[in-house]
Design a protein around this motif. Sequence first.
Motif, short mmCIF file in Angstrom:
data_model
loop_
_atom_site.label_atom_id
_atom_site.label_comp_id
_atom_site.label_asym_id
_atom_site.label_seq_id
_atom_site.Cartn_x
_atom_site.Cartn_y
_atom_site.Cartn_z
N SER A 4 140.70 -3.99 50.93
CA SER A 4 141.38 -3.34 52.06
C SER A 4 140.56 -2.72 53.09
CB SER A 4 142.31 -2.12 51.33
OG SER A 4 142.99 -1.46 52.48
N THR A 5 141.04 -2.59 54.26
CA THR A 5 140.54 -2.09 55.46
C THR A 5 140.66 -0.64 55.43
OG1 THR A 5 141.79 -2.69 56.95
CG2 THR A 5 140.05 -3.93 56.69
N GLN A 6 141.79 -0.21 54.77
CA GLN A 6 142.23 1.55 54.63
C GLN A 6 141.13 2.20 54.36
OE1 GLN A 6 145.53 1.83 52.04
NE2 GLN A 6 146.34 0.01 52.87
N PRO A 7 140.80 3.39 55.16
CA PRO A 7 140.06 4.26 54.66
C PRO A 7 140.00 4.99 53.42
CG PRO A 7 141.12 4.99 56.73
CD PRO A 7 141.46 3.81 56.38
N ASN A 8 141.34 5.10 53.03
CA ASN A 8 141.61 5.90 51.72
C ASN A 8 141.55 4.81 50.53
OD1 ASN A 8 143.72 4.57 52.29
ND2 ASN A 8 145.31 5.90 51.55
N ALA A 9 141.24 3.45 50.78
CA ALA A 9 140.91 2.46 49.64
C ALA A 9 139.88 2.95 48.75
CB ALA A 9 141.03 1.10 50.06
N ALA A 10 139.83 2.72 47.32
CA ALA A 10 138.78 3.13 46.91
C ALA A 10 137.70 2.19 46.90
CB ALA A 10 139.12 2.98 45.25
N PRO A 11 136.36 2.79 47.22
CA PRO A 11 135.20 2.06 47.29
C PRO A 11 134.62 1.32 46.24
CG PRO A 11 134.69 4.28 47.66
CD PRO A 11 136.17 4.22 47.51
N ILE A 12 134.40 0.12 45.91
CA ILE A 12 133.71 -0.61 44.92
C ILE A 12 132.83 -1.11 45.34
CG2 ILE A 12 133.99 -2.17 43.12
CD1 ILE A 12 136.83 -1.73 42.93
N GLY A 13 131.35 -0.73 44.64
CA GLY A 13 130.09 -1.32 44.94
C GLY A 13 129.86 -2.49 44.43
N VAL A 14 129.36 -3.37 45.02
CA VAL A 14 129.13 -4.81 44.61
C VAL A 14 127.64 -5.01 45.26
CG1 VAL A 14 129.54 -7.28 44.89
CG2 VAL A 14 131.39 -5.72 44.91
N GLU A 25 117.31 -17.01 51.78
CA GLU A 25 117.12 -18.48 51.82
C GLU A 25 117.91 -19.05 50.83
OE1 GLU A 25 113.28 -18.07 49.52
OE2 GLU A 25 112.40 -17.15 51.27
N TYR A 26 118.86 -18.22 50.26
CA TYR A 26 120.02 -18.71 49.37
C TYR A 26 121.33 -18.03 49.57
CZ TYR A 26 122.31 -18.94 44.73
OH TYR A 26 122.97 -19.04 43.55
N GLU A 27 122.42 -18.82 49.63
CA GLU A 27 123.90 -18.16 49.92
C GLU A 27 124.08 -17.28 48.61
OE1 GLU A 27 128.22 -19.40 50.35
OE2 GLU A 27 126.64 -21.01 50.39
N ASP A 28 124.23 -16.08 48.86
CA ASP A 28 124.89 -15.13 47.78
C ASP A 28 126.15 -15.57 47.14
OD1 ASP A 28 125.62 -13.24 46.01
OD2 ASP A 28 126.13 -11.57 47.65
N LYS A 29 126.09 -15.92 45.77
CA LYS A 29 127.35 -16.35 45.25
C LYS A 29 127.90 -15.49 44.52
CE LYS A 29 126.94 -21.31 46.22
NZ LYS A 29 126.20 -22.47 45.88
N GLY A 30 127.06 -14.77 43.93
CA GLY A 30 127.47 -13.69 42.91
C GLY A 30 128.09 -12.55 43.45
N GLY A 31 127.94 -11.85 44.58
CA GLY A 31 128.76 -10.84 45.31
C GLY A 31 130.11 -11.45 45.78
N LEU A 77 129.52 -2.79 40.56
CA LEU A 77 129.38 -3.93 39.76
C LEU A 77 128.03 -4.57 40.33
CD1 LEU A 77 132.99 -5.40 39.68
CD2 LEU A 77 131.78 -4.12 37.82
N THR A 78 126.86 -4.85 39.48
CA THR A 78 125.81 -5.46 39.89
C THR A 78 125.87 -7.04 39.24
OG1 THR A 78 124.64 -5.30 37.95
CG2 THR A 78 124.71 -3.76 39.64
N THR A 79 125.27 -7.92 40.25
CA THR A 79 125.38 -9.43 39.64
C THR A 79 123.82 -9.96 39.96
OG1 THR A 79 126.08 -11.55 40.26
CG2 THR A 79 126.21 -10.09 42.03
#
Length: 182
Positions: A4-14, A25-31, A77-79
Amino acid sequence: MKPSTQPNAAPIGVLTVSDRASRGEYEDKGGPGVVAALSDIMASPWRAVMRVVPDERPAIEAALRELADSQGCSLILTTGGTGPASRDVTPEATEAVCDRLLPGFGELMRTASLREVPTAILSRQIAGTRGAALIVNLPGKPSAIRTCLDAVFPAIPYCIDLIGGAYLETDPAVCRAFRPKA
């Protein structure tokens, strides 16, 4: 539900941990794999707070602290960076910033992955809490990310409830999150 682009949407770190992706040098596919999985699983409004860092412990630790402490992410969530190679230091960085470790997450993710690939036993992913944030290490491959998230996500919303984080809802047709009856 898509991010969402809503400011009240829960932020989830990736957080993508990759030397090559951090250098462009490499396209991030994990995130994007994490975001795609969350788009299927989540029913409540959320927004992705994306970061890409090299396989360097200080950079990983700083990004995890920033996502939890400054960005207010209740879920991070880390990848990448969870294998046995010498540059794979995501679990060590995660442990260094966590208040508590939750070993069941890594155990279940390895068990689920082992049904698909025998090299799952090489994974060192862990999970833990930092204040009101849950940090979960995921593999770097999108299909493995989905396998692991499908295995552990039913417990994630309740874990975040217990540590005082944002209220997250899942799409029950995709993921039946467990919450005890009141």
